[in-house]
Write an enzyme that holds these catalytic residues in place. Structure first.
Site, short mmCIF file in Angstrom:
data_model
loop_
_atom_site.label_atom_id
_atom_site.label_comp_id
_atom_site.label_asym_id
_atom_site.label_seq_id
_atom_site.Cartn_x
_atom_site.Cartn_y
_atom_site.Cartn_z
N HIS A 285 -11.64 -0.43 6.31
CA HIS A 285 -10.19 -0.62 6.17
C HIS A 285 -9.41 0.12 7.25
O HIS A 285 -8.69 -0.50 8.03
CB HIS A 285 -9.81 -0.15 4.76
CG HIS A 285 -8.36 -0.29 4.42
ND1 HIS A 285 -7.89 -0.15 3.13
CD2 HIS A 285 -7.27 -0.53 5.18
CE1 HIS A 285 -6.57 -0.31 3.13
NE2 HIS A 285 -6.18 -0.54 4.35
N GLU B 15 0.80 -1.23 0.00
CA GLU B 15 0.00 0.00 0.00
C GLU B 15 0.84 1.29 0.00
O GLU B 15 0.34 2.34 0.36
CB GLU B 15 -0.94 0.01 1.21
CG GLU B 15 -2.00 -1.06 1.15
CD GLU B 15 -3.12 -0.77 2.15
OE1 GLU B 15 -4.18 -0.31 1.72
OE2 GLU B 15 -2.90 -1.01 3.35
ZN LIG Z 1 -4.23 -0.68 4.84
#
Ligand SMILES: [Zn+2]
Length: 245
Positions: A168, A79
């Site tokens: 998330h 990410e």
């Molecule tokens: Zn994350």
């Protein structure tokens, strides 16, 4: 002189990782970066490693597209695009935190807005947008794994300090690394207080004026340093602290 600036930034990223881990903002996942002090088109971020374990040698230099500079082949965070996309969109941002802190998650999936309700959380800002990856990318694993998704998240953040990510976690953008860490630490604190208060009934949030009064603190204010030093020592890395100049 120049190498010292970079060396301090590298040490500070290590401290920031340890603080977030020690304060329970991140676990095996989540990360923190700082913009490169000498090149605004780059940032410093650990290789893929749990923040509590991050050491000086783990920090990698990335360009804003998320490519490592200098041919480092160690596995990066999937990410990392979150960081470059925010630095690209926001010249004012010098540090970025991404975390999945549990206390914040209910506000990413419910209609109840997360608002700053305690003075130490005024830094999170009056408006906290919720970004939903599904809006533009359909069904995914919810992770931000490319620049298109990172830029979409940066658009969702807009000019704010914090954006929630549906199902998330959240992303925090600071004008300095200590400020980003401060936001990261107080996000779950504020969320817990708000959740508790909602059980009691009606809640009074900070007013916009109250938020602005506190948020006007400069990113290098002594009060900011005080928290940074305290959290760093608590996290066991007081030896990495630089003397404040
Ligand atoms: Zn994350």
């Amino acid at each position: 002189m120049t190498p010292n600036v970079l060396e301090k930034a590298l040490r500070d990223v290590v401290i920031a990782n340890r603080i977030l881990a020690h304060e329970g903002v991140v676990d095996a996942y989540g990360h923190v970066s700082v913009r490169h002090p000498l090149d605004p088109t780059r940032y410093l971020l650990s290789r893929s490693r749990a923040p509590e374990l991050v050491e000086r040698g783990d920090i990698v230099e990335f360009d804003l597209e998320g490519k490592s500079v200098g041919g480092d082949t160690r596995a990066p965070y999937l990410e990392r695009f979150i960081h470059g996309a925010i630095y690209e969109a926001r010249p004012d941002v010098q540090a970025v935190v991404h975390a999945h802190a549990e206390a914040v998650l209910p506000f990413t999936i419910s209609a109840t807005p997360l608002r700053p309700v305690v003075h130490m959380a005024s830094f999170i800002g009056a408006r906290i947008p919720v970004w939903d990856i599904r809006d533009n990318f359909g069904d995914t694993n919810l992770l931000v794994v490319n620049m298109a998704q990172g830029r979409d998240l940066a658009r969702g953040l807009g000019g704010e300090r914090v954006a929630l990510m549906r199902g998330h976690g959240f992303v925090a953008a600071g004008r300095s690394l200590p400020e980003a860490i401060r936001i990261g630490v107080y996000m779950p604190v504020n969320a817990r207080v708000l959740l508790d208060a909602l059980r009691l009934g009606e809640v009074t949030a900070l007013s916009r004026g109250e938020i602005e009064a506190h948020a006007s603190m400069k990113p290098d204010d002594p009060a900011m340093w005080r928290a940074w030093e305290y959290w760093a020592v608590r996290a066991g890395c007081g030896d990495l602290l630089s003397a404040r100049t």
